[in-house]
Design a protein around this motif. Structure first.
Motif, PDB file in Angstrom:
ATOM      1  N   PHE A  78      46.807  45.176  38.177  1.00  0.00           N
ATOM      2  CA  PHE A  78      48.106  44.704  37.695  1.00  0.00           C
ATOM      3  C   PHE A  78      48.160  43.186  37.782  1.00  0.00           C
ATOM      4  O   PHE A  78      47.850  42.596  38.820  1.00  0.00           O
ATOM      5  CB  PHE A  78      49.225  45.323  38.540  1.00  0.00           C
ATOM      6  CG  PHE A  78      50.596  44.772  38.217  1.00  0.00           C
ATOM      7  CD1 PHE A  78      51.151  44.948  36.962  1.00  0.00           C
ATOM      8  CD2 PHE A  78      51.319  44.083  39.175  1.00  0.00           C
ATOM      9  CE1 PHE A  78      52.407  44.440  36.659  1.00  0.00           C
ATOM     10  CE2 PHE A  78      52.579  43.567  38.880  1.00  0.00           C
ATOM     11  CZ  PHE A  78      53.122  43.750  37.623  1.00  0.00           C
ATOM     12  N   ASP A  79      48.505  42.570  36.647  1.00  0.00           N
ATOM     13  CA  ASP A  79      48.662  41.114  36.621  1.00  0.00           C
ATOM     14  C   ASP A  79      50.154  40.791  36.714  1.00  0.00           C
ATOM     15  O   ASP A  79      50.890  40.952  35.738  1.00  0.00           O
ATOM     16  CB  ASP A  79      48.085  40.559  35.306  1.00  0.00           C
ATOM     17  CG  ASP A  79      48.217  39.049  35.222  1.00  0.00           C
ATOM     18  OD1 ASP A  79      48.877  38.459  36.088  1.00  0.00           O
ATOM     19  OD2 ASP A  79      47.644  38.467  34.281  1.00  0.00           O
ATOM     20  N   PRO A  80      50.631  40.366  37.887  1.00  0.00           N
ATOM     21  CA  PRO A  80      52.070  40.166  38.066  1.00  0.00           C
ATOM     22  C   PRO A  80      52.644  39.019  37.249  1.00  0.00           C
ATOM     23  O   PRO A  80      53.857  38.953  37.038  1.00  0.00           O
ATOM     24  CB  PRO A  80      52.225  39.885  39.565  1.00  0.00           C
ATOM     25  CG  PRO A  80      50.899  39.481  40.036  1.00  0.00           C
ATOM     26  CD  PRO A  80      49.874  40.067  39.119  1.00  0.00           C
ATOM     27  N   SER A  81      51.785  38.115  36.775  1.00  0.00           N
ATOM     28  CA  SER A  81      52.330  36.987  36.019  1.00  0.00           C
ATOM     29  C   SER A  81      52.646  37.371  34.575  1.00  0.00           C
ATOM     30  O   SER A  81      53.469  36.733  33.922  1.00  0.00           O
ATOM     31  CB  SER A  81      51.376  35.802  36.055  1.00  0.00           C
ATOM     32  OG  SER A  81      50.161  36.162  35.471  1.00  0.00           O
ATOM     33  N   THR A  82      52.007  38.407  34.072  1.00  0.00           N
ATOM     34  CA  THR A  82      52.275  38.824  32.693  1.00  0.00           C
ATOM     35  C   THR A  82      52.874  40.228  32.601  1.00  0.00           C
ATOM     36  O   THR A  82      53.429  40.601  31.573  1.00  0.00           O
ATOM     37  CB  THR A  82      50.981  38.843  31.855  1.00  0.00           C
ATOM     38  OG1 THR A  82      50.091  39.803  32.457  1.00  0.00           O
ATOM     39  CG2 THR A  82      50.318  37.484  31.821  1.00  0.00           C
ATOM     40  N   GLY A  83      52.721  41.020  33.655  1.00  0.00           N
ATOM     41  CA  GLY A  83      53.175  42.399  33.623  1.00  0.00           C
ATOM     42  C   GLY A  83      52.144  43.337  33.003  1.00  0.00           C
ATOM     43  O   GLY A  83      52.378  44.530  32.885  1.00  0.00           O
ATOM     44  N   ASP A  84      50.978  42.788  32.628  1.00  0.00           N
ATOM     45  CA  ASP A  84      49.936  43.640  32.042  1.00  0.00           C
ATOM     46  C   ASP A  84      49.268  44.485  33.123  1.00  0.00           C
ATOM     47  O   ASP A  84      49.088  44.033  34.254  1.00  0.00           O
ATOM     48  CB  ASP A  84      48.860  42.777  31.370  1.00  0.00           C
ATOM     49  CG  ASP A  84      49.350  42.174  30.073  1.00  0.00           C
ATOM     50  OD1 ASP A  84      50.175  42.812  29.404  1.00  0.00           O
ATOM     51  OD2 ASP A  84      48.926  41.050  29.749  1.00  0.00           O
ATOM     52  N   SER A  85      48.862  45.684  32.746  1.00  0.00           N
ATOM     53  CA  SER A  85      48.110  46.506  33.694  1.00  0.00           C
ATOM     54  C   SER A  85      46.931  47.152  32.978  1.00  0.00           C
ATOM     55  O   SER A  85      46.972  47.375  31.767  1.00  0.00           O
ATOM     56  CB  SER A  85      49.011  47.565  34.320  1.00  0.00           C
ATOM     57  OG  SER A  85      49.626  48.340  33.325  1.00  0.00           O
ATOM     58  N   PHE A  86      45.880  47.416  33.733  1.00  0.00           N
ATOM     59  CA  PHE A  86      44.633  47.939  33.173  1.00  0.00           C
ATOM     60  C   PHE A  86      44.045  48.963  34.142  1.00  0.00           C
ATOM     61  O   PHE A  86      44.393  48.978  35.315  1.00  0.00           O
ATOM     62  CB  PHE A  86      43.610  46.804  32.996  1.00  0.00           C
ATOM     63  CG  PHE A  86      44.174  45.607  32.291  1.00  0.00           C
ATOM     64  CD1 PHE A  86      44.189  45.533  30.911  1.00  0.00           C
ATOM     65  CD2 PHE A  86      44.720  44.553  33.022  1.00  0.00           C
ATOM     66  CE1 PHE A  86      44.736  44.430  30.262  1.00  0.00           C
ATOM     67  CE2 PHE A  86      45.258  43.447  32.385  1.00  0.00           C
ATOM     68  CZ  PHE A  86      45.263  43.384  31.007  1.00  0.00           C
ATOM     69  N   SER A  87      43.123  49.766  33.609  1.00  0.00           N
ATOM     70  CA  SER A  87      42.392  50.684  34.480  1.00  0.00           C
ATOM     71  C   SER A  87      40.911  50.376  34.367  1.00  0.00           C
ATOM     72  O   SER A  87      40.415  50.086  33.271  1.00  0.00           O
ATOM     73  CB  SER A  87      42.602  52.123  34.038  1.00  0.00           C
ATOM     74  OG  SER A  87      43.918  52.493  34.292  1.00  0.00           O
ATOM     75  N   THR A  88      40.226  50.432  35.471  1.00  0.00           N
ATOM     76  CA  THR A  88      38.780  50.248  35.424  1.00  0.00           C
ATOM     77  C   THR A  88      38.109  51.352  36.247  1.00  0.00           C
ATOM     78  O   THR A  88      38.759  51.997  37.070  1.00  0.00           O
ATOM     79  CB  THR A  88      38.385  48.842  35.948  1.00  0.00           C
ATOM     80  OG1 THR A  88      36.987  48.701  35.883  1.00  0.00           O
ATOM     81  CG2 THR A  88      38.841  48.605  37.378  1.00  0.00           C
ATOM     82  N   ASN A  89      36.827  51.562  35.985  1.00  0.00           N
ATOM     83  CA  ASN A  89      36.120  52.608  36.730  1.00  0.00           C
ATOM     84  C   ASN A  89      35.682  52.065  38.097  1.00  0.00           C
ATOM     85  O   ASN A  89      35.838  50.866  38.382  1.00  0.00           O
ATOM     86  CB  ASN A  89      34.966  53.163  35.898  1.00  0.00           C
ATOM     87  CG  ASN A  89      33.930  52.090  35.588  1.00  0.00           C
ATOM     88  OD1 ASN A  89      33.928  51.014  36.191  1.00  0.00           O
ATOM     89  ND2 ASN A  89      33.064  52.375  34.650  1.00  0.00           N
ATOM     90  N   PRO A  90      35.127  52.917  38.963  1.00  0.00           N
ATOM     91  CA  PRO A  90      34.822  52.474  40.331  1.00  0.00           C
ATOM     92  C   PRO A  90      33.903  51.253  40.402  1.00  0.00           C
ATOM     93  O   PRO A  90      34.150  50.336  41.189  1.00  0.00           O
ATOM     94  CB  PRO A  90      34.166  53.700  40.966  1.00  0.00           C
ATOM     95  CG  PRO A  90      34.766  54.849  40.223  1.00  0.00           C
ATOM     96  CD  PRO A  90      34.940  54.375  38.819  1.00  0.00           C
ATOM     97  N   ILE A  91      32.883  51.173  39.547  1.00  0.00           N
ATOM     98  CA  ILE A  91      31.977  50.022  39.636  1.00  0.00           C
ATOM     99  C   ILE A  91      32.693  48.762  39.115  1.00  0.00           C
ATOM    100  O   ILE A  91      32.526  47.667  39.660  1.00  0.00           O
ATOM    101  CB  ILE A  91      30.635  50.279  38.893  1.00  0.00           C
ATOM    102  CG1 ILE A  91      29.685  49.095  39.022  1.00  0.00           C
ATOM    103  CG2 ILE A  91      30.832  50.637  37.447  1.00  0.00           C
ATOM    104  CD1 ILE A  91      29.198  48.830  40.415  1.00  0.00           C
ATOM    105  N   GLY A  92      33.519  48.960  38.102  1.00  0.00           N
ATOM    106  CA  GLY A  92      34.324  47.831  37.595  1.00  0.00           C
ATOM    107  C   GLY A  92      35.228  47.298  38.691  1.00  0.00           C
ATOM    108  O   GLY A  92      35.349  46.084  38.889  1.00  0.00           O
TER     109      GLY A  92
END
Lengths: 351, 86
Positions: free
Chosen positions: B16-30
Motif C-alpha cells: 500500500f502506497d499511503p501517498s497515493t492510495g494505490d495498492s498492489f499484490s505481489t507474490n512471496p518472492i516479490g
C-alpha cells in the motif's frame, strides 16, 4: 463516570442520499457518532423522495422547505414555523445552491430565533465560485485550470482559440461533463443551462488522478481538521463511490495555505487533480462538507461535530492526525416506505 | 532503485502506497525483494541473497529482477533516487 452528552437540536439539509448524494445523511451519521452531543435531528427537505426523510433511525422529524429560488423571505417564514415547534439550536446547510440564503439570513436567524449557522462569509462564498476560480487561484497562488464562462452556444466555435479538446462543461452549482468535440459542448451546454441556468463554465481538462480534501476552518485562518482522499471508484456522474484516505503532504499544505489565506469559516471540500508530474490543479472549492465526509469520522476526525462545537462557541483544538489507508465504499439500499408516510410529507410538508 | 520509505507491506504480499492510495499484490518472492529494497539493499546484495536461497542462477535472476524493478518504477513506488553504491 462518563460525562453526560449535551442535548442539542440540529436541522440539516441535503437528505438526498441518491446517486449524486447530498452530504446531509453522512453529516447526520457523524453527529450521531458524537461522544459530546446527544442530537435531535430535524431534516429539512426540498423534495418528497429524498431518502433521508424516511430514514427514521437517523432523522427524527423532517420539514419541507421552499426551494432556494423562492428567496430568503419564504425560507425565513418557513423556518419561523419550524422553529416554533422544534426550538432549533443550529442549522447545517449542505447544498451550494441554498448557501446564499443561509449566509444572508445568518444574523436574522440568530437574533430573531436564536438559531446559529456556521457558514462561510458572503465574500468567501462568492470568491470561490466556479466562475471566479481563475482569479481566486491567482490571488491565492494556487494552480487552477484555465476556464471561461459562456452564455450562449454561439460562443462554442471560438473556444478552439483558448482551449484544446477535451474540455469540461460545468454548471454554475453542479454538474460537469467532458466534451471531446464542439457538438458535445453544445449538447452539454443545453442540458446544464436548462438545469442550473447561466453562465456555463468551460474548463480546460487536466489529465491526472482525482484527489479531494474535506476540511473545516474556524474563520480566523486555522485549519481545524483536514482529511485527503483519493477516489477509487467513480460513478458516471463523477462521484466517488469508493475512496481511500491518503498521506499527501503537498495536498495538506495546499489546504492549510488556502484556509489561512481565505480565513475560511465552516466545512469545505477541495476538488483537485494531481498530474503525472505531481502538479496540483484546484478544480473546485465546495463551500460545505462533501458527501464522503463520514470517511473523516472513520479516520478519527469528526468534522461535523467540530463544526457544532465552533458554532456553539465551545473551545476547540484542531485535529492533528488522521488514519491513513481507511476506505469508504458506498452502497445503495432499498427503504420500504408506507404510502401513509409519503402522503404525509407530500400533503402536510412534514413527517 | 530505492523504494518510497513509507510503503506499507503486509505478509500476504499486499503493498500500500499511503501517498497515493494505490495498492498492489505481489507474490512471496516479490515481497521478499520489496522488503530487501526497502531496507536499502542494492541489486548485488539482493542477487546474492536470492541466488543463495533459491534454485536460480545469476543471469536468470538479473533478467527477472530488472523486469520487476521496472514494474515498481512504472507503478511509481520508487522514491526517484538512484540506488546506493558503496
Amino acid at each position: 463516570m462518563a460525562a453526560r452528552r449535551k442535548k442539542i437540536k440540529i436541522a440539516v439539509t441535503g437528505l438526498n442520499a441518491i446517486d449524486s448524494p447530498g452530504p446531509g445523511i453522512p453529516v447526520i451519521r457523524a453527529l450521531r457518532a458524537s461522544g459530546d452531543f446527544d442530537v435531535r435531528i430535524i431534516g429539512l427537505s426540498y423534495e418528497t423522495l429524498e431518502p433521508g426523510i424516511y430514514m427514521h433511525d437517523l432523522v427524527d422529524k423532517t420539514y419541507q422547505i421552499p426551494f432556494p429560488s423562492s428567496g430568503k423571505a419564504s425560507l425565513l417564514t418557513r423556518l419561523k414555523y419550524i422553529n416554533s415547534i422544534e426550538k432549533i439550536d443550529l442549522i447545517i446547510p449542505n447544498f451550494d445552491a441554498e448557501l446564499f440564503n443561509f449566509i444572508t439570513l445568518a444574523n436574522t436567524l440568530r437574533k430573531e430565533m436564536g438559531i446559529r449557522v456556521f457558514v462561510p462569509t458572503l465574500d468567501q462564498f462568492e470568491e470561490r465560485h466556479k466562475s471566479n476560480l481563475p482569479a481566486f487561484g491567482k490571488k491565492h497562488k494556487i494552480k487552477v485550470p484555465f476556464s471561461k464562462m459562456i452564455f450562449s452556444t454561439a460562443e462554442i466555435p471560438s473556444l478552439r482559440k483558448d482551449f484544446t479538446y477535451p474540455l469540461v462543461v460545468k454548471g454554475k452549482y453542479y454538474d460537469a461533463s467532458i466534451a471531446y468535440t464542439p457538438e458535445q459542448v453544445a449538447s452539454h451546454f443545453n442540458k446544464i443551462s436548462a438545469k442550473w441556468g447561466l453562465p456555463v463554465i468551460i474548463q480546460q481538462f487536466v489529465y491526472g488522478q482525482e484527489v479531494n480534501v474535506t476540511a473545516i476552518g474556524d474563520g480566523k485562518g486555522n485549519t481545524m481538521g483536514a482529511v485527503p482522499m483519493r477516489k477509487q471508484y467513480i460513478t458516471d456522474k463523477g462521484k466517488a463511490w469508493s475512496g481511500i484516505s491518503i498521506n499527501d503532504r503537498k495536498l495538506m499544505d495546499m489546504t492549510k495555505k488556502l484556509i489561512r489565506s481565505t480565513k475560511w469559516k465552516g466545512g469545505m471540500e477541495l476538488e483537485i487533480i494531481k498530474t503525472a508530474n505531481d502538479e496540483y490543479y484546484l478544480l473546485e472549492i465546495n463551500p460545505r462538507f462533501p458527501a464522503w465526509v463520514y470517511l473523516a469520522v472513520g479516520c478519527g476526525q469528526n468534522h461535523p461535530e467540530m463544526l457544532v462545537k465552533m458554532a456553539m462557541g465551545e473551545k476547540v483544538v484542531p485535529f492533528k492526525k488522521y488514519d491513513i489507508g481507511k476506505m469508504f465504499v458506498r452502497y445503495s439500499y432499498d427503504l420500504i416506505v408506507e404510502l401513509k408516510e409519503f402522503e404525509k410529507i407530500s400533503t402536510l410538508g412534514e413527517l | 532503485m530505492r523504494l518510497k520509505k513509507n510503503l506499507a507491506l503486509s505478509d500476504s504480499g499486499f503493498v500500500f502506497d499511503p501517498s497515493t492510495g494505490d495498492s498492489f499484490s505481489t507474490n512471496p518472492i516479490g515481497l521478499e525483494i520489496v522488503k530487501m529494497l526497502q531496507t536499502g539493499k542494492d541489486a548485488d546484495e539482493i542477487k546474492a541473497q536470492v541466488v543463495k536461497t533459491y534454485l536460480i542462477d545469476e543471469v536468470g535472476f538479473e533478467k527477472d529482477y530488472y523486469d520487476f524493478v521496472n514494474t515498481l518504477t512504472k507503478l511509481k513506488l520508487s522514491d526517484g533516487s538512484p540506488e546506493k553504491k558503496d
